[in-house]
Structures are given as C-alpha cells and as structure tokens.
Design an enzyme around this catalytic site. Structure first.
Site, short mmCIF file in Angstrom:
data_model
loop_
_atom_site.label_atom_id
_atom_site.label_comp_id
_atom_site.label_asym_id
_atom_site.label_seq_id
_atom_site.Cartn_x
_atom_site.Cartn_y
_atom_site.Cartn_z
N LYS A 63 54.54 65.99 -88.61
CA LYS A 63 53.35 65.75 -87.78
C LYS A 63 52.98 64.28 -87.76
CE LYS A 63 50.81 70.13 -87.79
NZ LYS A 63 49.52 70.76 -88.09
N LYS B 93 61.11 76.13 -82.54
CA LYS B 93 60.15 77.22 -82.67
C LYS B 93 59.16 77.21 -81.50
CE LYS B 93 56.57 77.29 -85.29
NZ LYS B 93 55.51 77.36 -86.29
N LYS C 263 52.25 76.54 -80.18
CA LYS C 263 51.04 76.29 -79.41
C LYS C 263 51.04 74.86 -78.90
CE LYS C 263 47.63 78.66 -82.23
NZ LYS C 263 47.20 77.89 -83.40
P1 AMP Z 1 49.79 77.92 -85.74
O1 AMP Z 1 50.06 78.16 -84.29
O2 AMP Z 1 50.70 76.86 -86.27
O3 AMP Z 1 48.34 77.75 -86.05
O4 AMP Z 1 50.25 79.24 -86.52
C1 AMP Z 1 49.47 80.40 -86.70
C2 AMP Z 1 50.32 81.48 -87.34
O5 AMP Z 1 51.35 81.89 -86.41
C3 AMP Z 1 51.09 81.03 -88.60
O6 AMP Z 1 51.19 82.10 -89.51
C4 AMP Z 1 52.45 80.64 -88.07
O7 AMP Z 1 53.45 80.68 -89.03
C5 AMP Z 1 52.65 81.72 -86.98
N1 AMP Z 1 53.54 81.21 -85.94
C6 AMP Z 1 53.33 80.16 -85.12
N2 AMP Z 1 54.36 79.99 -84.25
C7 AMP Z 1 55.28 80.96 -84.54
C8 AMP Z 1 56.55 81.32 -84.02
N3 AMP Z 1 57.12 80.67 -83.01
N4 AMP Z 1 57.19 82.36 -84.57
C9 AMP Z 1 56.62 83.05 -85.57
N5 AMP Z 1 55.44 82.78 -86.12
C10 AMP Z 1 54.75 81.75 -85.62
#
Ligand code: AMP
Ligand code: TRP
Length: 350
Positions: free
Chosen positions: A127, A208, A211
């Site tokens: 990041k 991956k 968001k």
């Molecule tokens: P974040 O979007 O980084 O705030 O992630 C929120 C939750 O969603 C966390 O537990 C991440 O590990 C999970 N997560 C985010 N993107 C993915 C993805 N592409 N595949 C699986 N899990 C995800």
C-alpha cells in the site's frame, strides 16, 4: 477437581459459543470477492457463534477518504451487511468509531509492539508503495486491527488470505502483552476459507478482485451491479485459448478456475458436482453464461433488501446504535482491565 466436575467444566466449555470477530472497510464498492470470501461465510455461521462484525472507518482513513463519500460508504456497507443476511439478533454489527475503546486499545498496544514487527507487514509495503505520502496511521493499521480483535476475547477471525499476516500479528501482540502485564487476552486464530478465499479479477485473473479497483471497467462484479452489467462483466472475463472446463492451478487456466470457484461457492457444491454440472457445456461461452446466471440469482434478492434499508435511514441508524451499544458493553470492561493491568488510574464512573 473430581472427574465428574472436570467433565462438567469441559461440557460447559464446549457449550460456550466461540467468539468471532471480523472487520470490513467502508471504502470502495463492495464486490463479489468480499461477499464470497467473507460476508457469505459470516452469515452462514452466525447461528453457531457469538459474532462481532465491525465497519472499520478508523482503518479506512489510513488513506484519505472524501468525508461525504466515507459517510455514504459506511451507511451503504451497513445496509449491504444486513441485506446479505447478518441479523441484529444473532450478530453485533457496528461502526468502529462508535466504540471509543478501539482507538484507546490501539495506543496501549502500540506501546508493546516493536516497530520491526510492523516493518515486516507485506500489505503496508504494497500500500505504501502506491501512495505519494504515507500516513503514520497506515503503518500502524495492524495494531488498530489487533485492538479490534483482542477487545472482544475473539477466538476466531474469519478473513481472506490477504489478512492472515495481520491476524498472526494480533496473536503475537496478545502473547507479548499477556507476558508483560498478565493474562488479559485470548490468543485468536485466523480462519481462512479454502475456496472463495481469493476471488480473482475478471479482467486479470492473476490479481485479487478488489474494492480498490472496482471502478475499473470489467475488473469486479460489484454487489449493486444490475443483471445486465453482471452479465457483461462475466462474459468478458479473461480466460485462455483452450476449451477445457476444469479446476486447475495452472496459471494459464486461472480465468476458468476463477469462474468455476465463483460458481462453486455460490451454489455450495463440491468440485466434482461443479464439474458434473458443466460436463455438457459447449465451451467457455456457456460456462460464463451459467456463472453469470447464478451470480445474478444470488445478488438480486440482496440488492432488493439493500435498497429497502437505504430507503429507511432511521431504521439503519437504530440498528447501528444497537450494535454500538452491545459492542461497548463488551469492549469497555475489557479496556478497563487493560488500563488496570498497565497501571492507569480509572476515573470514577457515576
Ligand atoms: P477489504 O475489501 O480489503 O476491506 O476486505 C474485506 C474482507 O473481504 C476481508 O476479509 C478480505 O479478505 C475479503 N476479501 C476482499 N477481497 C477478496 C477477494 N477478492 N476474494 C476473497 N476475499 C476477499
Ligand atoms: N484489515 C481488514 C481488511 O482490510 C479489516 C479489519 C479491520 C479486520 N479490523 C479487523 C478484519 C479485525 C478482521 C478483524 O480486510
């Protein structure tokens, strides 16, 4: 202890529900990876456990968020979590900044965390490389996350693979604090789902789905996309020049593998069942149509409920206030215990 009371204690312990804590940032649009890798599992297991799900707005501002946007995203994420099936009678859903103990615990834990531990965090390296100016908050982010988890005596922390290192750090911080000041914390365990742990980008199955890239056309299926848009995104998904529909860890087949993985998690089927479903499929075109179909089928009712919540902001606020109250009732006594252990005086409360 007699054998009889030992058995009784054991039974009482197994009957005691395990505590689950997870967090999700109210930044960017919630996408299918968040749902399949995190939210869906939280919903399915909420009966068996005591659950805390936190909208981590303090984490979100470690990189600049436009205030109006953050406000909207926080409400929107809350509506999405309830729409996806988290129920206020079964799960405590709350906003991190509503519970003061999160920021407070972070400070105390900062003071037992060696800098070197934070310097090793791979997410910080990634990041910070993408930012022009890196805030101290971004560096400290994993300690705030440790506080989130430890305040609730959490046994399990369900997260995607990318968060494993942070949960392991929370374990190390708990062990270190317990050693220095006395046993205050339960040492938590990360719970990483096998499949669905990593939903990959539709436009590039080697990264991956995220968001942060959800605004890039064709990258993500966003939870609020209309059926036509979902269909377009899935149909344009990058695959390979072959035709074999099979689960595979060959990087060249990552696109097909991702589509099958999405289908598998959404339908709750086993790998052989999924393969059987596609035994008559003619090529990737049909694979994509059927994946789009199950995604649309799963998201449509969630979207409907989402808009109902968004149309009733007073009700949403009431639900979040109830969550904050329940979370505070757990976190404040824990924070008092931490303060007592480190030698702070506690103010008289009326
Ligand atoms: P974040 O979007 O980084 O705030 O992630 C929120 C939750 O969603 C966390 O537990 C991440 O590990 C999970 N997560 C985010 N993107 C993915 C993805 N592409 N595949 C699986 N899990 C995800
Ligand atoms: N850092 C996590 C993420 O970006 C979100 C998070 C904050 C979290 N606090 C947490 C996850 C506590 C689990 C437990 O996905």
């Amino acid at each position: 202890m007699t054998t009889q009371t030992q058995t009784e204690t054991c039974e009482a312990q197994t009957l005691q529900k395990r505590r689950v804590f997870s967090g999700i940032q109210p930044s960017g649009e919630v996408q299918l990876g968040n749902y399949l890798g995190a939210i869906k599992g939280w919903v399915e297991r909420q009966e068996e456990k005591v659950n805390f799900f936190c909208l981590v707005d303090l984490h979100a501002i470690t990189v600049y968020q436009q205030p109006d946007e953050l406000l909207h995203q926080t409400r929107s994420l809350a509506a999405m979590l309830f729409a996806a099936g988290l129920h206020p009678d079964k799960s405590t859903v709350f906003v991190q900044s509503h519970v003061a103990a999160h920021a407070e615990s972070c400070w105390v834990l900062n003071c037992v965390t060696p800098m070197g531990w934070l310097e090793r965090m791979t997410q910080f390296k990634d990041k910070s490389a993408r930012q022009e100016s890196v805030s101290a908050g971004l560096f400290d982010y994993p300690v705030l996350m440790a506080g989130d988890i430890l305040l609730y005596d959490s046994d399990e922390v369900p997260v995607g693979e990318d968060q494993r290192q942070h949960v392991e750090l929370a374990r190390d911080i708990a062990i270190r604090f317990n050693r220095i000041y006395g046993d205050a914390f339960v040492v938590p365990e990360p719970m990483i789902p096998d499949i669905g742990a990593r939903v990959m980008g539709m436009n590039d199955p080697t990264v991956k789905m995220s968001k942060s890239y959800a605004h890039i056309r064709g990258h993500a299926v966003r939870m609020l996309d209309e059926p036509k848009e979902i269909e377009r995104t899935v149909k344009r998904a990058v695959t390979d020049s072959g035709s074999e529909i099979a689960f595979s860890d060959n990087p060249e087949k990552a696109g097909v593998n991702n589509l099958l993985g999405i289908y598998k998690v959404i339908t709750d089927k086993s790998q052989p069942e999924v393969i059987a479903d596609f035994s008559d499929a003619r090529g990737y075109g049909e694979l994509k149509s059927r994946v789009a179909e199950v995604v649309i089928e799963a998201l449509t009712p969630i979207q409907k409920r989402y808009y109902e919540y968004m149309d009733d902001p007073a009700e949403l606020d009431r639900m979040l206030a109830r969550g904050a109250e329940q979370a505070t009732a757990v976190a404040t006594p824990k924070m008092d215990e931490i303060k007592r252990l480190v030698g702070f005086t506690l103010p008289q409360r009326s």
